[in-house]
Design an enzyme around this catalytic site. Sequence first.
Site, mmCIF file in Angstrom:
data_model
loop_
_atom_site.group_PDB
_atom_site.id
_atom_site.type_symbol
_atom_site.label_atom_id
_atom_site.label_comp_id
_atom_site.label_asym_id
_atom_site.label_seq_id
_atom_site.Cartn_x
_atom_site.Cartn_y
_atom_site.Cartn_z
ATOM 1 N N ASN A 1 -2.257 -21.125 40.072
ATOM 2 C CA ASN A 1 -1.732 -22.448 40.441
ATOM 3 C C ASN A 1 -2.883 -23.358 40.886
ATOM 4 O OD1 ASN A 1 -0.418 -23.693 43.469
ATOM 5 N ND2 ASN A 1 0.182 -24.514 41.500
ATOM 6 N N GLY A 2 -2.797 -24.608 40.427
ATOM 7 C CA GLY A 2 -3.751 -25.598 40.894
ATOM 8 C C GLY A 2 -4.272 -26.512 39.815
ATOM 9 N N ASP A 3 -3.868 -27.780 39.890
ATOM 10 C CA ASP A 3 -4.428 -28.859 39.060
ATOM 11 C C ASP A 3 -4.028 -28.832 37.585
ATOM 12 O OD1 ASP A 3 -5.749 -29.514 41.410
ATOM 13 O OD2 ASP A 3 -7.598 -28.518 40.826
ATOM 14 N N LYS B 1 3.380 -16.305 47.729
ATOM 15 C CA LYS B 1 2.570 -17.428 47.247
ATOM 16 C C LYS B 1 1.504 -17.706 48.296
ATOM 17 C CE LYS B 1 2.739 -22.221 45.621
ATOM 18 N NZ LYS B 1 2.248 -23.053 46.730
ATOM 19 N N GLY C 1 2.745 -28.055 40.162
ATOM 20 C CA GLY C 1 3.350 -28.890 41.203
ATOM 21 C C GLY C 1 3.222 -30.357 40.869
ATOM 22 N N ARG C 2 2.077 -30.950 41.263
ATOM 23 C CA ARG C 2 1.920 -32.395 41.135
ATOM 24 C C ARG C 2 1.941 -32.879 39.688
ATOM 25 N NH1 ARG C 2 -3.240 -32.325 44.692
ATOM 26 N NH2 ARG C 2 -3.302 -30.390 43.493
ATOM 27 N N CYS D 1 0.699 -22.358 53.169
ATOM 28 C CA CYS D 1 0.853 -23.734 53.646
ATOM 29 C C CYS D 1 -0.195 -24.057 54.733
ATOM 30 C CB CYS D 1 2.261 -23.964 54.192
ATOM 31 S SG CYS D 1 2.457 -25.650 54.776
ATOM 32 N N PRO E 1 7.046 -24.958 44.509
ATOM 33 C CA PRO E 1 7.849 -25.498 45.621
ATOM 34 C C PRO E 1 7.116 -26.697 46.199
ATOM 35 C CG PRO E 1 6.708 -23.477 46.293
ATOM 36 C CD PRO E 1 6.392 -23.692 44.829
ATOM 37 N N MET E 2 7.799 -27.815 46.380
ATOM 38 C CA MET E 2 7.187 -28.977 47.041
ATOM 39 C C MET E 2 8.196 -29.546 48.022
ATOM 40 S SD MET E 2 4.872 -30.911 44.160
ATOM 41 C CE MET E 2 5.998 -30.840 42.791
#
Length: 327
Positions: free
Chosen positions: A207-209, A143, A231-232, A103, A17-18
């Site tokens: 999650n992450g990178d 999350k 995400g990114r 968040c 989610p972004m």
Amino acid sequence: MKNFWKELHKPITLLAPMDDITDFVFREIISGIAKPDVLYTEFTCADALCSKGKEKVLENLKFSEKQRPIVAQIWGSNVENFGKAAELIEQLGFDGIDINMGCPDKSVLAKNAGAALIGNLELAGELISAIKKTNINIPLSVKTRIADTSEKTEEWVSFLLKQNIQALIIHGRTRKQMYRGLADWEQIGKAVKLRNKINKEIVLVGNGDVKSYKEVLEKHTKYGVDGVMIGRGVLSDPWIFEKNETPAVRTPEEGIKLLLRHAELYHKTWGETKNFQNVKKFVKMYVNNFRGAEQLRRELMLCKDHACFMEVSKNFLASVSSISPTA
Ligand SMILES: Cc1cc2nc3c(=O)[nH]c(=O)nc-3n(C[C@H](O)[C@H](O)[C@H](O)COP(=O)(O)O)c2cc1C
């Protein structure tokens, strides 16, 4: 319960989610080219979903059949509203519901929500129970992020794994880190071991990178996660969810055609209700790695309306067949 998590082939890929990015249009475009196994909505405030002005908020929760399985993410700290929001989300036809407990935004923390829930076992437990008490028939996920120390992370993750949830997504950064530094995948690996001890039925996602499908496979093998959320990474490669270890090099033409599709659908979907300028966020995603990309991006940034944006893109597309990708 209709638990879609159990029907997916591992490693599961998930679109993160972004906020202000993964809207209906973004999800529709990604689903059309290289679809992740699970999609998430942007986070939506549970209190707003229970307010008089909820019609506006409901726009965030628009989705299409193509985007299934799709999970609606909520944030907040009002126990009563969590129950009501969960019932509404099931009525809207979502396949799952997720609570944001990660968040780090000041405005969210000020409401005792998001990452402020990390370590607040009492309130986190009450929010989960409020949803479970409603007897909704869709799975619940959480999350979250890791805590400040390894010991606190172990306590927090163990607590979540003892709740009645079907999936747990862990971003390997602390609240204080925001988006700085690197995600700590060793902590995520430790969480998998805890899951194996506490409740093997819970799907555990890291999650992450992560920036490629090859890395998804590596994280699955090295850390034992059932899935990886990205995400990114999708913002630099819209085809990232293609299950291919050696992805094809995309032509400038493919990128610009996608940009046109994105801009057109954005205009058709949101019209005057959302600012046209938002579309500019996606330019870099589609227009990169070829000669002339920077110049085109500059021209697109100068556009003041949708018509200009489409014209500049189309003109470039007409001249693009002779350009080859540089990376
Ligand atoms: C612009 C932006 C908006 C985000 N909005 C949300 C959100 O609404 N809900 C959420 O749980 N995480 C949100 N995140 C965090 C991402 O879901 C993800 O956990 C984080 O970016 C790390 O994954 P990545 O390294 O693959 O990007 C957001 C991140 C970014 C960059």
